[in-house]
Design a protein around this motif. Structure first.
Motif, PDB file in Angstrom:
ATOM      1  N   THR A 106      44.580 -53.052 -22.406  1.00  0.00           N
ATOM      2  CA  THR A 106      44.771 -53.840 -21.191  1.00  0.00           C
ATOM      3  C   THR A 106      45.145 -52.947 -20.019  1.00  0.00           C
ATOM      4  O   THR A 106      44.614 -53.091 -18.912  1.00  0.00           O
ATOM      5  CB  THR A 106      45.835 -54.919 -21.411  1.00  0.00           C
ATOM      6  N   GLN A 127      38.053 -55.183 -27.870  1.00  0.00           N
ATOM      7  CA  GLN A 127      39.486 -55.475 -27.825  1.00  0.00           C
ATOM      8  C   GLN A 127      39.873 -56.410 -28.968  1.00  0.00           C
ATOM      9  O   GLN A 127      40.922 -56.226 -29.602  1.00  0.00           O
ATOM     10  CB  GLN A 127      39.866 -56.104 -26.486  1.00  0.00           C
ATOM     11  N   GLN A 153      40.833 -63.644 -21.059  1.00  0.00           N
ATOM     12  CA  GLN A 153      41.778 -62.695 -20.469  1.00  0.00           C
ATOM     13  C   GLN A 153      41.069 -61.708 -19.542  1.00  0.00           C
ATOM     14  O   GLN A 153      41.484 -61.489 -18.399  1.00  0.00           O
ATOM     15  CB  GLN A 153      42.515 -61.917 -21.562  1.00  0.00           C
ATOM     16  N   GLN A 154      39.992 -61.121 -20.042  1.00  0.00           N
ATOM     17  CA  GLN A 154      39.294 -60.108 -19.253  1.00  0.00           C
ATOM     18  C   GLN A 154      38.638 -60.722 -18.020  1.00  0.00           C
ATOM     19  O   GLN A 154      38.614 -60.109 -16.945  1.00  0.00           O
ATOM     20  CB  GLN A 154      38.267 -59.389 -20.119  1.00  0.00           C
ATOM     21  N   GLU A 157      41.233 -61.220 -15.388  1.00  0.00           N
ATOM     22  CA  GLU A 157      41.686 -59.953 -14.799  1.00  0.00           C
ATOM     23  C   GLU A 157      40.729 -59.417 -13.741  1.00  0.00           C
ATOM     24  O   GLU A 157      41.122 -58.562 -12.945  1.00  0.00           O
ATOM     25  CB  GLU A 157      41.867 -58.910 -15.895  1.00  0.00           C
TER      26      GLU A 157
END
Length: 431
Positions: A106, A127, A153-154, A157
């Motif tokens: 991360t 990941q 999540q990615q 981000e």
């Protein structure tokens, strides 16, 4: 819910990203919008990537170059990763991918997103695999929830494009099994999913839950890079049933993504004989409705270890001339080691040469004009102009400085016998 670039284009809107791409390419923003609406241009531009200066990939645009970065379990230095990113940007990469599998993934990814003004891509299953193995589970124990949590999540981000191997289905794996390949599966993400399906006797969750993936990508305007998990790993395996069956599936998934307002690129094969490169591009464009084509190389020989960036550039130039839109670089350390900053720089420059050569062959007027200007600078013995025009000024300047000529306007290859200098003097009467 915000609009994606594709949805805005279909609604007749010209976004700031489209205007920036048009300015970079010297084209009309309305023409860019129309091709985005058709899916023939993708602009990977997640609104969460705040440092981004968008790039366009696809029909009628200059050929773009991607640089793969990232750590490994044996080498995971955040400082080196920042240096590799800097090297890629200095060399002129149009996009980068963080393929880290070692260290704090991360933190590595956020570092790249914070520092990169070009689009950033990832392969989320990496990941997921690292996290489950850190918990003492195996890759075959990854769950759909593990995988989609990482994707969400990615995307949140700010990742601009994601490689997802949705076409590696159980049917495609059966084609692989019956084909009798030499190298089987060389895609890391493709291998994870192949092993998972064989062990669990279940369908690929990225294929089975594709609508869930589309919902995430639409929410964050993440461009799908539909990965070629069954790409050939040697010339003998090129253009076989496993590869083509996956591509057929990707064509159907492309249409579903467009219907959901999600942009798409299609990833292409790695090792392909020179005489099959053009056919691979034509096949992809036909089966995937003209979606932008993103190729790894292709490498046109299996025996160039230590010089695979050259094999990649040969295949890349031909692929881009035939219609590929996006070239993924290969470095000199391909098949041998994790690349360092110097490898990254050399890989990007070499692939940019291939992209530029293809741009000329495709009739790109800016590329043609640049080469003409270089010819004029050489005729005029204008070294400052030559350095400004060449693709790698840093290396060119260092080479000339390392071997200074006796006469300033020439180089040490010919010295006072320089053909251009002599003819300038006698044909044109120039001192």
């Amino acid at each position: 819910m915000s609009e994606t670039q594709l949805q805005a284009a279909r609604a007749g809107k010209i976004t700031p990203a489209m205007e920036q791409v048009a300015a970079q390419e010297g084209q009309d923003a309305g023409s860019i919008r129309e091709l985005v609406a058709q899916g023939k241009i993708a602009i990977p531009a997640n609104p969460g990537h705040t440092s981004l200066a968008p790039r366009g990939v696809g029909q009628g645009l200059s050929v773009k170059v991607n640089a793969n970065l990232g750590s490994s379990p044996d080498r995971c230095d955040p400082v080196e990763e920042a240096e590799k990113l800097a090297a890629a940007l200095e060399a002129g990469a149009d996009a980068v991918m963080d393929l880290s599998t070692g260290g704090d993934l991360t933190a590595m990814r956020r570092q790249v997103l914070n520092l990169s003004p070009v689009p950033v891509g990832t392969v989320p299953i990496y990941q997921a695999a690292v996290e489950v193995t850190a918990e003492g589970r195996g890759i075959i124990d990854i769950t759909a929830e593990d995988l989609f949590r990482v994707i969400e999540q990615q995307a949140a981000e700010g990742v601009d494009f994601m490689t997802v191997h949705c076409g590696v289905t159980r049917a495609a794996v059966e084609h692989l099994r019956s084909e009798g390949r030499i190298t089987d599966v060389v895609s890391r993400g493709g291998s994870f999913l192949t092993c998972w399906m064989l062990a669990n006797e279940q369908e690929n969750p990225l294929y089975e839950q594709y609508d869930r993936l589309l919902d995430i990508c639409q929410k964050h305007d993440v461009t799908l890079s539909l990965g070629d998990g069954l790409r050939p790993g040697c010339l003998a395996d090129a253009t076989d049933r496993a590869q083509v069956s996956e591509l057929i599936t990707l064509g159907a998934l492309t249409q579903r993504a467009w219907d959901a307002g999600v942009q798409v690129m299609i990833e292409g094969p790695g090792h392909v004989p020179l005489d099959q490169v053009q056919a691979n591009v034509v096949l992809q464009k036909r089966l995937c409705h003209g979606a932008p084509f993103y190729v790894l190389g292709p490498l046109v020989t299996d025996i160039a270890a230590g010089h695979d960036h050259v094999a990649c550039a040969i295949g890349g130039a031909l692929a881009a001339w035939a219609g590929a839109d996006f070239l993924c670089y290969v470095t000199p350390s391909e098949h041998l080691a994790l690349p360092g900053p110097n490898d990254v720089y050399e890989g990007v420059i070499t692939t940019r040469i291939a992209a530029h050569a293809a741009d000329i062959a495709r009739g790109n007027q800016a590329a043609i004009a640049r080469d003409r200007a270089m010819a004029q600078a050489r005729k005029a013995m204008d070294w400052d102009a030559m350095f400004e025009l060449c693709l790698d000024p840093k290396t060119a300047k260092a080479m000339r400085a390392g071997s200074p000529p006796g006469e300033e306007e020439v180089c040490t290859m010919c010295g006072k016998y320089c053909a251009m200098k002599l003819v300038n003097e006698h044909l044109h009467g120039k001192d």
